[in-house]
Design a protein around this motif. Sequence first.
Motif, PDB file in Angstrom:
ATOM      1  N   HIS A   1       0.768  -1.364   0.074  1.00  0.00           N
ATOM      2  CA  HIS A   1       0.093  -0.121  -0.014  1.00  0.00           C
ATOM      3  C   HIS A   1       0.819   1.190  -0.006  1.00  0.00           C
ATOM      4  CE1 HIS A   1       1.143  -0.794   4.326  1.00  0.00           C
ATOM      5  NE2 HIS A   1       0.661   0.596   4.574  1.00  0.00           N
ATOM      6  N   ARG A   2       2.172   1.284   0.592  1.00  0.00           N
ATOM      7  CA  ARG A   2       3.117   2.269   0.463  1.00  0.00           C
ATOM      8  C   ARG A   2       3.579   2.584  -1.212  1.00  0.00           C
ATOM      9  NH1 ARG A   2       3.804   4.503   4.978  1.00  0.00           N
ATOM     10  NH2 ARG A   2       3.348   3.288   6.797  1.00  0.00           N
ATOM     11  N   ASP A   3       3.192   1.648  -2.120  1.00  0.00           N
ATOM     12  CA  ASP A   3       3.889   1.718  -3.315  1.00  0.00           C
ATOM     13  C   ASP A   3       2.621   2.138  -4.447  1.00  0.00           C
ATOM     14  OD1 ASP A   3       6.198   1.104  -2.391  1.00  0.00           O
ATOM     15  OD2 ASP A   3       6.121  -1.227  -3.421  1.00  0.00           O
ATOM     16  N   TRP A   4       1.505   1.616  -4.229  1.00  0.00           N
ATOM     17  CA  TRP A   4       0.421   2.175  -4.965  1.00  0.00           C
ATOM     18  C   TRP A   4      -0.064   3.162  -4.497  1.00  0.00           C
ATOM     19  CZ3 TRP A   4      -2.062  -1.268  -9.049  1.00  0.00           C
ATOM     20  CH2 TRP A   4      -1.194  -2.240  -9.765  1.00  0.00           C
TER      21      TRP A   4
ATOM     22  N   ALA B   1       0.690   9.402  -5.803  1.00  0.00           N
ATOM     23  CA  ALA B   1       1.703   9.899  -6.423  1.00  0.00           C
ATOM     24  C   ALA B   1       2.286   9.068  -7.390  1.00  0.00           C
ATOM     25  CB  ALA B   1       2.836  10.477  -5.442  1.00  0.00           C
ATOM     26  N   ALA B   2       2.320   7.432  -7.232  1.00  0.00           N
ATOM     27  CA  ALA B   2       2.610   6.636  -8.119  1.00  0.00           C
ATOM     28  C   ALA B   2       1.940   6.523  -9.169  1.00  0.00           C
ATOM     29  CB  ALA B   2       2.969   5.278  -7.431  1.00  0.00           C
ATOM     30  N   ALA B   3       0.640   6.656  -8.927  1.00  0.00           N
ATOM     31  CA  ALA B   3      -0.407   6.731 -10.029  1.00  0.00           C
ATOM     32  C   ALA B   3      -0.401   7.847 -11.108  1.00  0.00           C
ATOM     33  CB  ALA B   3      -1.967   6.429  -9.404  1.00  0.00           C
ATOM     34  N   ARG B   4      -0.207   8.976 -10.560  1.00  0.00           N
ATOM     35  CA  ARG B   4       0.152  10.200 -11.365  1.00  0.00           C
ATOM     36  C   ARG B   4       1.327  10.004 -12.156  1.00  0.00           C
ATOM     37  NH1 ARG B   4      -1.707  13.030  -6.533  1.00  0.00           N
ATOM     38  NH2 ARG B   4       0.669  13.459  -6.110  1.00  0.00           N
ATOM     39  N   ALA B   5       2.475   9.332 -11.643  1.00  0.00           N
ATOM     40  CA  ALA B   5       3.657   9.164 -12.223  1.00  0.00           C
ATOM     41  C   ALA B   5       3.484   7.787 -13.367  1.00  0.00           C
ATOM     42  CB  ALA B   5       4.540   8.781 -11.583  1.00  0.00           C
ATOM     43  N   GLU B   6       2.190   7.332 -13.364  1.00  0.00           N
ATOM     44  CA  GLU B   6       1.797   6.307 -14.498  1.00  0.00           C
ATOM     45  C   GLU B   6       2.691   4.948 -14.026  1.00  0.00           C
ATOM     46  OE1 GLU B   6       2.155   7.716 -18.204  1.00  0.00           O
ATOM     47  OE2 GLU B   6       0.260   8.770 -18.067  1.00  0.00           O
TER      48      GLU B   6
ATOM     49  N   PRO C   1      11.531   6.214   1.530  1.00  0.00           N
ATOM     50  CA  PRO C   1      10.084   6.358   1.527  1.00  0.00           C
ATOM     51  C   PRO C   1       9.267   6.936   0.262  1.00  0.00           C
ATOM     52  CG  PRO C   1      11.377   8.293   2.480  1.00  0.00           C
ATOM     53  CD  PRO C   1      12.451   7.243   2.246  1.00  0.00           C
ATOM     54  N   ASP C   2       9.882   7.354  -0.699  1.00  0.00           N
ATOM     55  CA  ASP C   2       9.397   7.863  -1.981  1.00  0.00           C
ATOM     56  C   ASP C   2       9.180   6.748  -2.771  1.00  0.00           C
ATOM     57  OD1 ASP C   2       8.350   9.064  -4.240  1.00  0.00           O
ATOM     58  OD2 ASP C   2       9.923  10.689  -4.058  1.00  0.00           O
ATOM     59  N   PRO C   3       7.797   6.168  -3.040  1.00  0.00           N
ATOM     60  CA  PRO C   3       7.780   4.945  -4.011  1.00  0.00           C
ATOM     61  C   PRO C   3       8.025   5.523  -5.515  1.00  0.00           C
ATOM     62  CG  PRO C   3       5.581   5.890  -3.378  1.00  0.00           C
ATOM     63  CD  PRO C   3       6.757   6.453  -2.462  1.00  0.00           C
ATOM     64  N   VAL C   4       8.162   6.749  -5.663  1.00  0.00           N
ATOM     65  CA  VAL C   4       8.499   7.154  -7.251  1.00  0.00           C
ATOM     66  C   VAL C   4       9.756   7.257  -7.387  1.00  0.00           C
ATOM     67  CG1 VAL C   4       8.093   9.090  -8.844  1.00  0.00           C
ATOM     68  CG2 VAL C   4       6.254   8.544  -7.348  1.00  0.00           C
ATOM     69  N   ALA C   5      10.667   7.951  -6.503  1.00  0.00           N
ATOM     70  CA  ALA C   5      11.908   7.892  -6.671  1.00  0.00           C
ATOM     71  C   ALA C   5      12.752   6.612  -6.423  1.00  0.00           C
ATOM     72  CB  ALA C   5      12.573   8.897  -5.688  1.00  0.00           C
ATOM     73  N   SER C   6      12.297   5.799  -5.480  1.00  0.00           N
ATOM     74  CA  SER C   6      12.895   4.504  -5.306  1.00  0.00           C
ATOM     75  C   SER C   6      11.912   3.507  -5.192  1.00  0.00           C
ATOM     76  CB  SER C   6      13.498   4.651  -3.807  1.00  0.00           C
ATOM     77  OG  SER C   6      14.477   5.724  -3.685  1.00  0.00           O
TER      78      SER C   6
END
Length: 324
Positions: free
Chosen positions: A207-210, A213-218, A246-251
């Motif tokens: 749940h910390r990945d989906w 912000a991750a959805a906006r980044a596709e 902590p950032d699922p988009v960056a890492s």
Amino acid sequence: MKPSLRLIAVPLVLALAWLGLPVRVAQAQEAADAVRVLSFNLWHGGDAGKQPLDRTIEVIKQSQADVVGLQETGGIAPRDEPRPDRAAEIARRLGWHYFDQGGRTGIISRFEIVAPTPKKWGVKLALPSGRRIYAFNVHLAHSPYQPYQLLKIPYGDAPFVTTEAEAVQSARDSRGSQVAEMLAEVKAVAAEKLPVVLTGDFNEPSHRDWTEAAARAELCPLKVEWPSTGAVENAGFVDAYRSVHPDPVASRGLTWTPTTKPGDPKDKHDRIDFVFVGGLERPGAAVKAVRIIGESPESADVVVSPYPSDHRAVVAELQLFGDR
């Protein structure tokens, strides 16, 4: 199946003492407070990757792990013959202790295995310092696989789903009972107030990945509060990887899968292999570092090539005791 508790390690400290060589007990105790924990799906005992078992052992060596939760420990065997237990062979070759959890999962450790929990979800370990910790390990149901359901990727006979609510319900139906049974055993040992680590192939994202912000980044089709990782965190565990990154988009920390290319329309790369830790409320306890082990520097922090599994492994360095 009765649990198999195999003590394979050689008592090196006693041997050194008998020979009159110096034994640095204080250093051993200090080192014991930093514990490296690895989660590693072997991919049918390492046989499916068509690499010698040496490559699987090399992943464990490169991780510098002390405790390893293994999934898919059974190798490939001819029809009607039992699967060979590759975890037992790995432990023997490393000179480690091994506990067969049944169901092709197991825990190996350089530390002594004191006792299993009643339903074999975990074991109590004795560190060289004399302290104790619990290690739990899981391999949750692989199907239906909700990311494929959401992305309309055929997998087994699972129906497609469209909404977050449908995906969450499907995940609960698939793995909820396993998670509840495992957490009941964690709760049963809570009175001992020992640190607890949990490894596993969850076959479900975090749940910390989906996230939104991750959805906006596709990176995922929509936000989903995946229930298995949520239940584990609600039970007092910390996701080691996300505590450091902590950032699922960056890492992204992707563990599934090295076997297909990024963007493959028939797959969805994700983080489904985890190390969780409980007991970080202790003074000085912390997650010091977390690394992904895989096939290339583009995908992993530690590279082992050729890589033997269809899952990347994840190793966490944990400070479980901080009062020395």
